[in-house]
Design an enzyme around this catalytic site. Structure first.
Site, PDB file in Angstrom:
ATOM      1  N   GLU A 112      46.992  43.440 114.047  1.00  0.00           N
ATOM      2  CA  GLU A 112      47.446  42.068 114.311  1.00  0.00           C
ATOM      3  C   GLU A 112      48.358  41.705 113.151  1.00  0.00           C
ATOM      4  OE1 GLU A 112      47.797  38.362 113.754  1.00  0.00           O
ATOM      5  OE2 GLU A 112      45.603  38.245 113.595  1.00  0.00           O
ATOM      6  N   LYS A 162      37.238  46.282 104.328  1.00  0.00           N
ATOM      7  CA  LYS A 162      37.985  46.144 103.073  1.00  0.00           C
ATOM      8  C   LYS A 162      38.708  44.805 103.086  1.00  0.00           C
ATOM      9  CE  LYS A 162      41.872  46.797 101.234  1.00  0.00           C
ATOM     10  NZ  LYS A 162      41.855  45.622 100.320  1.00  0.00           N
ATOM     11  N   GLY A 212      47.409  41.899 108.924  1.00  0.00           N
ATOM     12  CA  GLY A 212      48.237  41.760 107.725  1.00  0.00           C
ATOM     13  C   GLY A 212      49.708  41.839 108.107  1.00  0.00           C
ATOM     14  N   SER A 213      50.515  42.220 107.146  1.00  0.00           N
ATOM     15  CA  SER A 213      51.957  42.230 107.376  1.00  0.00           C
ATOM     16  C   SER A 213      52.365  43.393 108.292  1.00  0.00           C
ATOM     17  CB  SER A 213      52.684  42.368 106.039  1.00  0.00           C
ATOM     18  OG  SER A 213      52.288  43.567 105.405  1.00  0.00           O
ATOM     19  N   THR A 214      53.487  43.219 108.968  1.00  0.00           N
ATOM     20  CA  THR A 214      53.995  44.276 109.848  1.00  0.00           C
ATOM     21  C   THR A 214      54.335  45.522 109.031  1.00  0.00           C
ATOM     22  OG1 THR A 214      54.760  42.712 111.492  1.00  0.00           O
ATOM     23  CG2 THR A 214      55.868  44.845 111.474  1.00  0.00           C
ATOM     24  N   CYS A 217      49.457  33.635 110.714  1.00  0.00           N
ATOM     25  CA  CYS A 217      50.358  34.582 111.377  1.00  0.00           C
ATOM     26  C   CYS A 217      51.053  33.964 112.582  1.00  0.00           C
ATOM     27  CB  CYS A 217      49.629  35.867 111.726  1.00  0.00           C
ATOM     28  SG  CYS A 217      48.033  35.558 112.437  1.00  0.00           S
ATOM     29  N   GLU A 268      59.507  36.621 108.573  1.00  0.00           N
ATOM     30  CA  GLU A 268      58.280  35.846 108.407  1.00  0.00           C
ATOM     31  C   GLU A 268      58.161  35.454 106.930  1.00  0.00           C
ATOM     32  OE1 GLU A 268      54.396  37.819 108.616  1.00  0.00           O
ATOM     33  OE2 GLU A 268      53.695  36.117 109.794  1.00  0.00           O
TER      34      GLU A 268
HETATM   35  P1  ADP Z   1      50.305  40.520 102.590  1.00  0.00           P
HETATM   36  O1  ADP Z   1      51.602  41.270 102.624  1.00  0.00           O
HETATM   37  O2  ADP Z   1      50.290  39.369 103.489  1.00  0.00           O
HETATM   38  O3  ADP Z   1      49.775  40.298 101.213  1.00  0.00           O
HETATM   39  P2  ADP Z   1      49.211  42.927 103.359  1.00  0.00           P
HETATM   40  O4  ADP Z   1      49.640  43.273 104.708  1.00  0.00           O
HETATM   41  O5  ADP Z   1      49.904  43.525 102.174  1.00  0.00           O
HETATM   42  O6  ADP Z   1      49.236  41.390 103.249  1.00  0.00           O
HETATM   43  O7  ADP Z   1      47.663  43.203 103.133  1.00  0.00           O
HETATM   44  C1  ADP Z   1      46.676  43.058 104.107  1.00  0.00           C
HETATM   45  C2  ADP Z   1      45.583  44.029 103.805  1.00  0.00           C
HETATM   46  O8  ADP Z   1      46.131  45.355 103.814  1.00  0.00           O
HETATM   47  C3  ADP Z   1      44.924  43.865 102.434  1.00  0.00           C
HETATM   48  O9  ADP Z   1      43.538  44.105 102.577  1.00  0.00           O
HETATM   49  C4  ADP Z   1      45.577  44.949 101.613  1.00  0.00           C
HETATM   50  O10 ADP Z   1      44.771  45.415 100.551  1.00  0.00           O
HETATM   51  C5  ADP Z   1      45.747  46.047 102.645  1.00  0.00           C
HETATM   52  N1  ADP Z   1      46.780  47.027 102.327  1.00  0.00           N
HETATM   53  C6  ADP Z   1      47.905  46.870 101.602  1.00  0.00           C
HETATM   54  N2  ADP Z   1      48.593  48.033 101.521  1.00  0.00           N
HETATM   55  C7  ADP Z   1      47.889  48.952 102.218  1.00  0.00           C
HETATM   56  C8  ADP Z   1      48.079  50.332 102.521  1.00  0.00           C
HETATM   57  N3  ADP Z   1      49.122  51.008 102.093  1.00  0.00           N
HETATM   58  N4  ADP Z   1      47.143  50.953 103.278  1.00  0.00           N
HETATM   59  C9  ADP Z   1      46.074  50.272 103.745  1.00  0.00           C
HETATM   60  N5  ADP Z   1      45.836  48.991 103.481  1.00  0.00           N
HETATM   61  C10 ADP Z   1      46.724  48.319 102.733  1.00  0.00           C
END
Ligand code: ADP
Length: 511
Positions: free
Chosen positions: A282, A207, A260-262, A316, A413
Protein backbone atom coordinates in the site's frame (compact mmCIF):
# COMPACT_ATOMS: atom_id res chain seq x y z
CA UNK A 1 2.16 34.44 3.54
CA UNK A 2 1.39 32.97 6.92
CA UNK A 3 4.23 32.46 9.37
CA UNK A 4 2.13 31.45 12.42
CA UNK A 5 4.38 32.81 15.12
CA UNK A 6 4.41 30.99 18.45
CA UNK A 7 7.04 30.75 21.09
CA UNK A 8 9.08 27.56 20.70
CA UNK A 9 8.35 26.47 24.27
CA UNK A 10 4.61 26.25 23.53
CA UNK A 11 5.45 24.07 20.55
CA UNK A 12 7.15 21.35 22.59
CA UNK A 13 5.29 18.61 24.46
CA UNK A 14 5.46 18.87 28.24
CA UNK A 15 6.51 15.32 29.09
CA UNK A 16 6.41 15.96 32.84
CA UNK A 17 2.59 15.78 32.56
CA UNK A 18 2.24 12.41 30.83
CA UNK A 19 0.61 9.35 32.38
CA UNK A 20 2.76 7.44 34.88
CA UNK A 21 2.46 4.28 32.76
CA UNK A 22 3.98 6.12 29.81
CA UNK A 23 6.70 7.69 31.95
CA UNK A 24 7.69 4.20 33.05
CA UNK A 25 7.45 2.94 29.48
CA UNK A 26 9.75 5.66 28.12
CA UNK A 27 12.24 5.04 30.92
CA UNK A 28 12.69 1.42 29.81
CA UNK A 29 15.14 0.24 27.13
CA UNK A 30 13.05 -1.62 24.62
CA UNK A 31 13.97 -4.99 23.18
CA UNK A 32 12.80 -7.11 20.28
CA UNK A 33 9.89 -9.51 20.79
CA UNK A 34 11.14 -12.89 19.59
CA UNK A 35 9.51 -16.21 20.49
CA UNK A 36 7.53 -14.66 23.34
CA UNK A 37 10.51 -12.98 25.01
CA UNK A 38 11.87 -9.41 24.91
CA UNK A 39 15.52 -9.61 23.95
CA UNK A 40 18.26 -7.16 22.97
CA UNK A 41 19.45 -7.05 19.35
CA UNK A 42 22.13 -9.67 18.70
CA UNK A 43 24.53 -6.82 17.91
CA UNK A 44 23.65 -5.08 21.19
CA UNK A 45 22.90 -1.90 19.21
CA UNK A 46 20.09 0.51 20.02
CA UNK A 47 18.67 3.59 18.31
CA UNK A 48 17.21 6.84 19.60
CA UNK A 49 13.54 7.72 19.42
CA UNK A 50 12.76 11.45 19.28
CA UNK A 51 9.79 13.63 20.13
CA UNK A 52 8.99 15.48 16.86
CA UNK A 53 7.72 18.54 18.75
CA UNK A 54 11.09 19.20 20.40
CA UNK A 55 13.72 17.01 18.68
CA UNK A 56 14.51 15.60 22.15
CA UNK A 57 15.47 11.93 22.57
CA UNK A 58 12.70 10.26 24.60
CA UNK A 59 13.75 6.60 24.68
CA UNK A 60 15.92 3.94 23.04
CA UNK A 61 14.94 0.78 21.15
CA UNK A 62 16.88 -2.30 20.12
CA UNK A 63 18.27 -1.96 16.61
CA UNK A 64 17.53 -5.32 15.07
CA UNK A 65 19.24 -6.41 11.85
CA UNK A 66 19.41 -9.46 9.58
CA UNK A 67 20.49 -11.78 12.43
CA UNK A 68 17.47 -10.76 14.50
CA UNK A 69 15.18 -11.03 11.49
CA UNK A 70 16.40 -14.64 11.14
CA UNK A 71 15.65 -15.42 14.78
CA UNK A 72 12.19 -13.86 14.54
CA UNK A 73 11.32 -15.69 11.33
CA UNK A 74 12.47 -19.00 12.83
CA UNK A 75 10.23 -18.38 15.87
CA UNK A 76 7.29 -17.51 13.64
CA UNK A 77 7.88 -20.69 11.59
CA UNK A 78 7.96 -22.89 14.70
CA UNK A 79 4.77 -21.29 16.03
CA UNK A 80 3.09 -21.81 12.67
CA UNK A 81 4.00 -25.47 12.29
CA UNK A 82 4.60 -26.90 15.73
CA UNK A 83 3.17 -24.71 18.47
CA UNK A 84 -0.26 -24.28 20.06
CA UNK A 85 -1.20 -21.81 17.33
CA UNK A 86 -1.09 -24.51 14.66
CA UNK A 87 -3.60 -26.59 16.63
CA UNK A 88 -5.77 -23.75 17.83
CA UNK A 89 -9.43 -23.89 16.90
CA UNK A 90 -10.85 -20.90 14.99
CA UNK A 91 -13.13 -19.99 17.87
CA UNK A 92 -10.16 -19.82 20.24
CA UNK A 93 -8.20 -17.65 17.80
CA UNK A 94 -11.23 -15.42 17.70
CA UNK A 95 -11.39 -15.25 21.50
CA UNK A 96 -7.71 -14.23 21.73
CA UNK A 97 -8.19 -11.46 19.19
CA UNK A 98 -11.22 -10.12 21.10
CA UNK A 99 -9.20 -10.21 24.30
CA UNK A 100 -6.50 -8.16 22.60
CA UNK A 101 -9.08 -5.65 21.33
CA UNK A 102 -10.40 -5.30 24.89
CA UNK A 103 -6.88 -4.69 26.21
CA UNK A 104 -6.19 -2.05 23.57
CA UNK A 105 -9.47 -0.37 24.55
CA UNK A 106 -8.53 -0.54 28.22
CA UNK A 107 -5.21 1.19 27.45
CA UNK A 108 -6.55 3.50 24.73
CA UNK A 109 -5.72 6.81 26.43
CA UNK A 110 -2.22 5.64 27.21
CA UNK A 111 -1.67 4.43 23.64
CA UNK A 112 -3.02 7.70 22.20
CA UNK A 113 -0.62 9.69 24.36
CA UNK A 114 2.29 7.51 23.29
CA UNK A 115 1.34 7.96 19.63
CA UNK A 116 1.20 11.75 20.08
CA UNK A 117 4.65 11.83 21.65
CA UNK A 118 6.22 9.45 19.15
CA UNK A 119 4.63 10.62 15.89
CA UNK A 120 3.74 14.24 16.67
CA UNK A 121 0.05 13.82 15.92
CA UNK A 122 -2.77 15.25 18.00
CA UNK A 123 -3.56 13.16 21.06
CA UNK A 124 -7.27 13.72 20.39
CA UNK A 125 -6.98 12.46 16.82
CA UNK A 126 -4.82 9.57 18.00
CA UNK A 127 -7.46 8.57 20.57
CA UNK A 128 -10.54 8.96 18.36
CA UNK A 129 -9.12 8.01 14.98
CA UNK A 130 -5.99 5.84 15.26
CA UNK A 131 -6.73 3.91 18.43
CA UNK A 132 -10.50 3.77 18.03
CA UNK A 133 -10.20 2.50 14.47
CA UNK A 134 -7.53 -0.02 15.52
CA UNK A 135 -9.88 -1.44 18.17
CA UNK A 136 -12.70 -1.66 15.62
CA UNK A 137 -10.42 -3.44 13.14
CA UNK A 138 -9.23 -6.01 15.73
CA UNK A 139 -12.88 -6.73 16.57
CA UNK A 140 -13.96 -6.92 12.94
CA UNK A 141 -11.06 -9.24 12.08
CA UNK A 142 -11.75 -11.36 15.18
CA UNK A 143 -15.01 -12.35 13.49
CA UNK A 144 -13.25 -13.94 10.53
CA UNK A 145 -11.48 -17.08 11.83
CA UNK A 146 -14.80 -18.91 12.22
CA UNK A 147 -15.99 -17.91 8.75
CA UNK A 148 -13.14 -18.96 6.49
CA UNK A 149 -15.02 -21.50 4.43
CA UNK A 150 -14.03 -23.54 1.41
CA UNK A 151 -16.32 -24.74 -1.37
CA UNK A 152 -17.72 -27.91 -2.82
CA UNK A 153 -16.75 -27.79 -6.50
CA UNK A 154 -19.00 -29.14 -9.30
CA UNK A 155 -16.28 -31.24 -10.94
CA UNK A 156 -16.99 -32.98 -14.28
CA UNK A 157 -13.75 -35.01 -14.41
CA UNK A 158 -14.09 -35.38 -18.19
CA UNK A 159 -10.39 -35.91 -18.91
CA UNK A 160 -10.28 -39.41 -17.41
CA UNK A 161 -13.12 -41.55 -18.81
CA UNK A 162 -14.94 -43.87 -16.42
CA UNK A 163 -13.67 -42.18 -13.28
CA UNK A 164 -15.67 -40.18 -10.78
CA UNK A 165 -14.38 -37.49 -8.48
CA UNK A 166 -15.46 -35.22 -5.68
CA UNK A 167 -13.67 -31.90 -5.39
CA UNK A 168 -13.40 -29.25 -2.71
CA UNK A 169 -11.46 -26.11 -2.10
CA UNK A 170 -10.08 -25.29 1.33
CA UNK A 171 -8.42 -22.19 2.73
CA UNK A 172 -5.14 -22.33 4.62
CA UNK A 173 -2.94 -19.65 6.17
CA UNK A 174 -0.32 -18.41 3.72
CA UNK A 175 2.36 -18.93 6.40
CA UNK A 176 4.92 -16.62 7.98
CA UNK A 177 4.13 -12.98 7.28
CA UNK A 178 6.58 -10.07 7.45
CA UNK A 179 4.72 -6.79 8.05
CA UNK A 180 6.77 -3.66 7.34
CA UNK A 181 5.00 -0.43 8.10
CA UNK A 182 5.30 3.34 7.84
CA UNK A 183 5.23 5.95 10.61
CA UNK A 184 2.11 7.99 9.84
CA UNK A 185 -0.42 5.79 11.69
CA UNK A 186 1.80 3.44 13.69
CA UNK A 187 -0.67 1.36 15.72
CA UNK A 188 -3.34 1.50 13.08
CA UNK A 189 -1.06 0.25 10.30
CA UNK A 190 0.29 -2.53 12.54
CA UNK A 191 -3.36 -3.50 13.06
CA UNK A 192 -4.25 -3.36 9.37
CA UNK A 193 -1.54 -5.95 8.72
CA UNK A 194 -1.45 -8.12 11.83
CA UNK A 195 -5.17 -8.48 12.56
CA UNK A 196 -6.14 -10.09 9.23
CA UNK A 197 -2.91 -12.14 9.18
CA UNK A 198 -3.64 -13.60 12.62
CA UNK A 199 -7.32 -14.07 11.75
CA UNK A 200 -6.19 -16.17 8.80
CA UNK A 201 -3.99 -18.29 11.10
CA UNK A 202 -0.64 -16.89 9.93
CA UNK A 203 2.22 -15.95 12.24
CA UNK A 204 3.80 -12.52 12.03
CA UNK A 205 7.07 -10.63 12.25
CA UNK A 206 6.27 -6.92 12.52
CA UNK A 207 8.84 -4.28 11.66
CA UNK A 208 7.58 -0.86 12.69
CA UNK A 209 9.07 2.30 11.21
CA UNK A 210 12.22 3.40 13.01
CA UNK A 211 10.66 6.84 13.57
CA UNK A 212 7.67 5.44 15.48
CA UNK A 213 8.27 2.06 17.14
CA UNK A 214 6.58 2.73 20.49
CA UNK A 215 2.94 1.71 20.10
CA UNK A 216 4.03 -1.43 18.22
CA UNK A 217 6.08 -2.37 21.27
CA UNK A 218 3.10 -1.68 23.56
CA UNK A 219 0.98 -3.78 21.22
CA UNK A 220 3.50 -6.61 21.62
CA UNK A 221 3.14 -6.37 25.39
CA UNK A 222 -0.65 -6.49 25.11
CA UNK A 223 -0.47 -9.47 22.73
CA UNK A 224 1.48 -11.29 25.45
CA UNK A 225 -1.00 -10.22 28.11
CA UNK A 226 -3.88 -11.49 25.96
CA UNK A 227 -2.22 -14.92 25.97
CA UNK A 228 -1.21 -15.48 22.35
CA UNK A 229 1.19 -18.46 22.13
CA UNK A 230 4.87 -17.58 21.87
CA UNK A 231 6.28 -16.91 18.43
CA UNK A 232 2.92 -16.03 16.87
CA UNK A 233 3.61 -12.30 17.00
CA UNK A 234 7.22 -11.10 16.84
CA UNK A 235 8.60 -7.58 16.60
CA UNK A 236 11.91 -6.53 15.11
CA UNK A 237 12.56 -2.82 15.50
CA UNK A 238 15.37 -1.40 13.41
CA UNK A 239 16.29 0.30 10.16
CA UNK A 240 14.60 -0.32 6.81
CA UNK A 241 17.71 -1.13 4.76
CA UNK A 242 18.89 -3.73 7.31
CA UNK A 243 16.00 -5.29 9.31
CA UNK A 244 13.34 -4.41 6.70
CA UNK A 245 15.40 -5.59 3.74
CA UNK A 246 16.33 -8.82 5.56
CA UNK A 247 12.66 -9.62 6.14
CA UNK A 248 11.52 -8.78 2.63
CA UNK A 249 14.20 -10.99 1.07
CA UNK A 250 14.05 -13.76 3.70
CA UNK A 251 13.70 -17.22 2.09
CA UNK A 252 11.48 -18.50 4.91
CA UNK A 253 8.94 -15.65 4.84
CA UNK A 254 5.85 -16.58 2.80
CA UNK A 255 4.27 -13.17 2.48
CA UNK A 256 5.44 -9.60 2.88
CA UNK A 257 2.92 -6.87 3.49
CA UNK A 258 4.15 -3.30 3.32
CA UNK A 259 2.86 0.23 3.74
CA UNK A 260 5.16 3.09 2.82
CA UNK A 261 6.60 4.99 -0.09
CA UNK A 262 6.34 3.75 -3.67
CA UNK A 263 10.13 3.92 -3.89
CA UNK A 264 10.63 1.47 -1.00
CA UNK A 265 7.63 -0.56 -2.18
CA UNK A 266 9.50 -1.22 -5.41
CA UNK A 267 12.53 -2.49 -3.44
CA UNK A 268 10.26 -4.75 -1.37
CA UNK A 269 8.66 -6.22 -4.47
CA UNK A 270 12.09 -6.96 -5.97
CA UNK A 271 13.39 -8.46 -2.73
CA UNK A 272 10.25 -10.58 -2.38
CA UNK A 273 10.71 -12.12 -5.81
CA UNK A 274 13.61 -14.32 -4.60
CA UNK A 275 11.30 -16.96 -3.14
CA UNK A 276 8.18 -15.57 -4.84
CA UNK A 277 6.59 -14.31 -1.64
CA UNK A 278 3.01 -13.21 -1.79
CA UNK A 279 3.01 -9.40 -1.68
CA UNK A 280 0.63 -6.67 -0.58
CA UNK A 281 1.93 -3.12 -0.93
CA UNK A 282 0.00 0.00 0.00
CA UNK A 283 1.98 2.93 -1.36
CA UNK A 284 1.85 6.59 -2.20
CA UNK A 285 -0.90 8.82 -3.46
CA UNK A 286 -1.72 12.20 -4.93
CA UNK A 287 -5.45 12.04 -4.44
CA UNK A 288 -7.75 14.59 -6.06
CA UNK A 289 -10.55 16.45 -4.29
CA UNK A 290 -12.97 17.39 -7.05
CA UNK A 291 -15.43 20.21 -6.38
CA UNK A 292 -18.15 20.30 -9.03
CA UNK A 293 -20.12 23.46 -9.76
CA UNK A 294 -23.26 22.22 -7.97
CA UNK A 295 -21.45 21.35 -4.72
CA UNK A 296 -22.31 22.71 -1.30
CA UNK A 297 -19.31 25.05 -1.34
CA UNK A 298 -18.99 25.60 2.41
CA UNK A 299 -19.01 21.85 3.00
CA UNK A 300 -16.48 21.38 0.20
CA UNK A 301 -14.15 24.00 1.71
CA UNK A 302 -14.24 22.35 5.13
CA UNK A 303 -13.87 18.92 3.53
CA UNK A 304 -10.95 19.94 1.33
CA UNK A 305 -9.11 21.48 4.30
CA UNK A 306 -9.65 18.32 6.35
CA UNK A 307 -8.62 16.12 3.42
CA UNK A 308 -5.16 17.69 3.23
CA UNK A 309 -4.40 18.94 6.74
CA UNK A 310 -5.53 15.92 8.79
CA UNK A 311 -2.46 14.24 10.36
CA UNK A 312 -0.26 17.06 9.00
CA UNK A 313 -0.94 15.80 5.48
CA UNK A 314 0.99 12.63 6.27
CA UNK A 315 -1.78 10.42 4.93
CA UNK A 316 -1.32 8.24 1.87
CA UNK A 317 -4.79 9.14 0.59
CA UNK A 318 -4.58 12.83 1.61
CA UNK A 319 -6.53 15.06 -0.77
CA UNK A 320 -3.42 16.86 -2.00
CA UNK A 321 -4.77 18.05 -5.36
CA UNK A 322 -7.79 20.34 -5.25
CA UNK A 323 -9.66 20.57 -8.56
CA UNK A 324 -12.46 23.14 -8.52
CA UNK A 325 -15.08 24.19 -11.09
CA UNK A 326 -13.81 27.52 -12.37
CA UNK A 327 -16.65 29.70 -11.12
CA UNK A 328 -16.05 28.62 -7.51
CA UNK A 329 -12.26 28.46 -7.68
CA UNK A 330 -11.41 31.72 -5.91
CA UNK A 331 -13.97 31.20 -3.16
CA UNK A 332 -12.83 27.65 -2.44
CA UNK A 333 -9.13 28.54 -2.51
CA UNK A 334 -9.72 31.50 -0.21
CA UNK A 335 -11.81 29.33 2.14
CA UNK A 336 -9.19 26.57 2.39
CA UNK A 337 -6.39 29.16 2.71
CA UNK A 338 -8.25 30.92 5.51
CA UNK A 339 -8.65 27.56 7.27
CA UNK A 340 -4.90 26.95 6.85
CA UNK A 341 -3.98 30.40 8.16
CA UNK A 342 -6.30 29.97 11.13
CA UNK A 343 -5.00 26.62 12.29
CA UNK A 344 -3.49 26.49 15.73
CA UNK A 345 -0.03 25.03 15.44
CA UNK A 346 1.11 23.06 18.47
CA UNK A 347 2.46 19.81 19.84
CA UNK A 348 0.50 16.57 19.90
CA UNK A 349 -0.21 16.69 23.62
CA UNK A 350 -1.96 20.08 23.32
CA UNK A 351 -5.56 18.97 22.76
CA UNK A 352 -6.40 22.31 21.14
CA UNK A 353 -3.62 22.14 18.54
CA UNK A 354 -4.83 21.59 14.98
CA UNK A 355 -1.51 21.18 13.19
CA UNK A 356 1.37 19.32 14.81
CA UNK A 357 4.96 18.81 13.76
CA UNK A 358 5.92 16.43 10.98
CA UNK A 359 7.34 13.11 12.08
CA UNK A 360 11.06 13.75 11.59
CA UNK A 361 13.64 16.32 10.57
CA UNK A 362 14.10 14.32 7.35
CA UNK A 363 10.41 14.71 6.56
CA UNK A 364 10.42 18.41 7.49
CA UNK A 365 13.39 18.97 5.16
CA UNK A 366 11.74 16.99 2.39
CA UNK A 367 8.50 18.99 2.61
CA UNK A 368 10.48 22.26 2.84
CA UNK A 369 12.29 21.34 -0.36
CA UNK A 370 8.95 21.00 -2.12
CA UNK A 371 7.81 24.38 -0.75
CA UNK A 372 10.94 26.03 -2.19
CA UNK A 373 10.57 24.19 -5.50
CA UNK A 374 6.95 25.26 -5.80
CA UNK A 375 7.71 28.92 -5.15
CA UNK A 376 10.75 28.83 -7.44
CA UNK A 377 8.62 27.35 -10.23
CA UNK A 378 6.21 30.29 -10.00
CA UNK A 379 3.43 28.93 -7.80
CA UNK A 380 1.69 31.36 -5.44
CA UNK A 381 1.04 30.52 -1.79
CA UNK A 382 -2.04 32.26 -0.38
CA UNK A 383 -1.34 30.31 2.82
CA UNK A 384 1.86 28.97 4.31
CA UNK A 385 4.87 28.18 2.15
CA UNK A 386 7.50 27.98 4.88
CA UNK A 387 9.03 25.62 7.40
CA UNK A 388 9.22 27.08 10.89
CA UNK A 389 12.50 27.83 12.59
CA UNK A 390 11.84 25.74 15.68
CA UNK A 391 13.60 22.70 17.15
CA UNK A 392 10.41 20.71 16.42
CA UNK A 393 9.67 19.66 12.86
CA UNK A 394 6.94 22.17 12.00
CA UNK A 395 5.94 23.50 8.61
CA UNK A 396 3.07 25.89 8.00
CA UNK A 397 -0.04 24.47 6.32
CA UNK A 398 0.27 25.55 2.70
CA UNK A 399 -2.00 26.15 -0.27
CA UNK A 400 -0.49 26.66 -3.72
CA UNK A 401 -2.26 28.15 -6.75
CA UNK A 402 -0.95 29.11 -10.21
CA UNK A 403 0.38 25.61 -10.63
CA UNK A 404 0.70 23.40 -13.70
CA UNK A 405 1.07 19.71 -14.27
CA UNK A 406 4.82 19.96 -14.92
CA UNK A 407 5.58 21.12 -11.38
CA UNK A 408 6.98 18.65 -8.86
CA UNK A 409 4.46 19.90 -6.26
CA UNK A 410 1.66 18.77 -8.58
CA UNK A 411 3.17 15.49 -9.74
CA UNK A 412 4.89 14.08 -6.66
CA UNK A 413 3.64 12.91 -3.30
CA UNK A 414 4.79 15.48 -0.72
CA UNK A 415 3.37 13.77 2.39
CA UNK A 416 2.93 17.01 4.26
CA UNK A 417 0.29 19.74 4.72
CA UNK A 418 0.66 21.07 1.19
CA UNK A 419 -2.23 21.49 -1.22
CA UNK A 420 -2.10 22.39 -4.91
CA UNK A 421 -5.26 23.93 -6.33
CA UNK A 422 -6.28 23.99 -9.99
CA UNK A 423 -9.48 25.20 -11.69
CA UNK A 424 -11.29 23.22 -14.38
CA UNK A 425 -13.67 24.40 -17.06
CA UNK A 426 -15.46 21.44 -18.37
CA UNK A 427 -16.94 18.45 -16.59
CA UNK A 428 -15.91 16.29 -19.56
CA UNK A 429 -12.22 16.96 -18.79
CA UNK A 430 -12.31 16.35 -15.10
CA UNK A 431 -11.66 12.60 -15.07
CA UNK A 432 -8.63 13.12 -17.30
CA UNK A 433 -7.25 15.79 -15.00
CA UNK A 434 -8.00 13.76 -11.87
CA UNK A 435 -6.35 10.66 -13.36
CA UNK A 436 -3.26 12.56 -14.51
CA UNK A 437 -1.04 10.97 -11.86
CA UNK A 438 1.07 7.85 -11.47
CA UNK A 439 -0.96 7.20 -8.31
CA UNK A 440 -4.52 5.99 -7.80
CA UNK A 441 -5.30 5.61 -4.13
CA UNK A 442 -8.27 7.85 -3.37
CA UNK A 443 -10.46 10.59 -4.80
CA UNK A 444 -13.37 12.61 -3.53
CA UNK A 445 -16.22 14.20 -5.46
CA UNK A 446 -18.14 17.12 -3.98
CA UNK A 447 -21.53 17.54 -5.64
CA UNK A 448 -25.28 17.45 -5.06
CA UNK A 449 -26.00 15.56 -8.29
CA UNK A 450 -26.15 11.79 -7.85
CA UNK A 451 -26.06 11.23 -11.61
CA UNK A 452 -22.72 13.00 -11.86
CA UNK A 453 -21.44 10.88 -8.97
CA UNK A 454 -22.09 7.66 -10.88
CA UNK A 455 -20.78 8.98 -14.19
CA UNK A 456 -17.58 10.35 -12.69
CA UNK A 457 -16.85 7.67 -10.05
CA UNK A 458 -16.66 4.94 -12.68
CA UNK A 459 -14.04 6.92 -14.61
CA UNK A 460 -11.74 7.62 -11.68
CA UNK A 461 -8.73 5.33 -11.39
CA UNK A 462 -8.69 5.15 -7.61
CA UNK A 463 -9.17 2.39 -5.04
CA UNK A 464 -11.52 4.55 -2.94
CA UNK A 465 -13.92 7.18 -4.21
CA UNK A 466 -15.61 9.26 -1.55
CA UNK A 467 -18.58 11.51 -2.22
CA UNK A 468 -19.06 14.63 -0.08
CA UNK A 469 -16.45 13.24 2.31
CA UNK A 470 -12.77 12.21 2.18
CA UNK A 471 -10.63 9.60 4.00
CA UNK A 472 -13.60 7.79 5.48
CA UNK A 473 -12.27 4.34 6.38
CA UNK A 474 -14.05 1.39 7.89
CA UNK A 475 -12.93 -2.12 8.86
CA UNK A 476 -15.29 -3.64 6.26
CA UNK A 477 -14.29 -1.37 3.36
CA UNK A 478 -11.33 -2.55 1.25
CA UNK A 479 -8.64 0.10 0.90
CA UNK A 480 -5.77 0.17 -1.57
CA UNK A 481 -4.57 1.53 -4.82
CA UNK A 482 -4.73 1.48 -8.58
CA UNK A 483 -1.56 2.12 -10.59
CA UNK A 484 1.57 2.86 -8.54
CA UNK A 485 -0.42 3.19 -5.32
CA UNK A 486 0.00 -0.50 -4.73
CA UNK A 487 -1.05 -4.12 -5.02
CA UNK A 488 -3.86 -5.70 -3.06
CA UNK A 489 -6.23 -4.30 -0.48
CA UNK A 490 -6.22 -3.66 3.25
CA UNK A 491 -9.33 -4.14 5.41
CA UNK A 492 -12.49 -6.09 4.72
CA UNK A 493 -12.70 -9.71 3.66
CA UNK A 494 -10.27 -8.96 0.84
CA UNK A 495 -7.50 -8.35 3.35
CA UNK A 496 -8.18 -11.61 5.18
CA UNK A 497 -8.21 -13.57 1.94
CA UNK A 498 -4.85 -12.09 0.98
CA UNK A 499 -3.36 -14.02 3.94
CA UNK A 500 -4.86 -17.33 2.77
CA UNK A 501 -3.87 -19.90 0.22
CA UNK A 502 -6.55 -21.80 -1.65
CA UNK A 503 -6.11 -25.56 -1.91
CA UNK A 504 -8.10 -27.77 -4.29
CA UNK A 505 -8.76 -31.24 -2.92
CA UNK A 506 -9.76 -33.84 -5.49
CA UNK A 507 -10.87 -37.34 -4.40
CA UNK A 508 -11.34 -40.28 -6.71
CA UNK A 509 -14.69 -41.79 -5.67
CA UNK A 510 -15.05 -44.30 -8.51
CA UNK A 511 -16.94 -47.34 -7.18
P1 ADP B 1 8.95 7.06 4.24
O1 ADP B 1 9.67 7.24 2.93
O2 ADP B 1 7.58 7.57 4.20
O3 ADP B 1 9.77 7.43 5.43
P2 ADP B 1 9.47 4.39 3.85
O4 ADP B 1 8.72 3.88 2.70
O5 ADP B 1 10.91 4.78 3.69
O6 ADP B 1 8.68 5.57 4.43
O7 ADP B 1 9.44 3.38 5.08
C1 ADP B 1 8.35 2.57 5.41
C2 ADP B 1 8.89 1.34 6.08
O8 ADP B 1 9.77 0.68 5.17
C3 ADP B 1 9.70 1.59 7.35
O9 ADP B 1 9.40 0.57 8.28
C4 ADP B 1 11.13 1.47 6.86
O10 ADP B 1 12.03 1.05 7.87
C5 ADP B 1 10.99 0.38 5.81
N1 ADP B 1 12.06 0.36 4.81
C6 ADP B 1 12.80 1.39 4.35
N2 ADP B 1 13.70 0.95 3.44
C7 ADP B 1 13.52 -0.38 3.31
C8 ADP B 1 14.12 -1.40 2.52
N3 ADP B 1 15.10 -1.14 1.67
N4 ADP B 1 13.66 -2.66 2.65
C9 ADP B 1 12.65 -2.94 3.49
N5 ADP B 1 12.06 -2.04 4.27
C10 ADP B 1 12.47 -0.77 4.19
Amino acid sequence: MNTAVSTPSSLANDLSQIQPANKAFLARRHGLLIDGTWVPAASGKTFEVRDPSSDEVITHCAEGDAVDADRAVAAARRALEEGDWSRMKPVDRERLMHRLADLIEQHADELAELEAIDNGKSVVMARYVDIKHAIDVWRYMAGWPTKLEGKTLPISGNLVPGQEYAAFSTREPVGVVAAIIAWNFPLLLATWKCAPALAAGCTVVLKPAEETPLTAIRLGELVQEAGFPKGVFNIVTGAGPSAGAALSSHPDVDKVTFTGSTEVGRLIVQAASGNMKKVTVELGGKSPVIVLDDADIDAAIAGAAGAIFFNQGQVCCAGSRLLVAKRHFERVVEGVSAAARGMKIGPGLDPTAQMGPLVSSVQRDRVSRYLSEGLAAGARAPAGGTAMKTPGYYVTPTVFTDVNSQMSIVREEIFGPVLVAQPFDDLADIAKLANDSIYGLGASIWTSDVGKVFRLASKLKAGSVWVNCHTVLDPCMPFGGYKQSGWGRELGGEAVHSYLESKSLCINITG
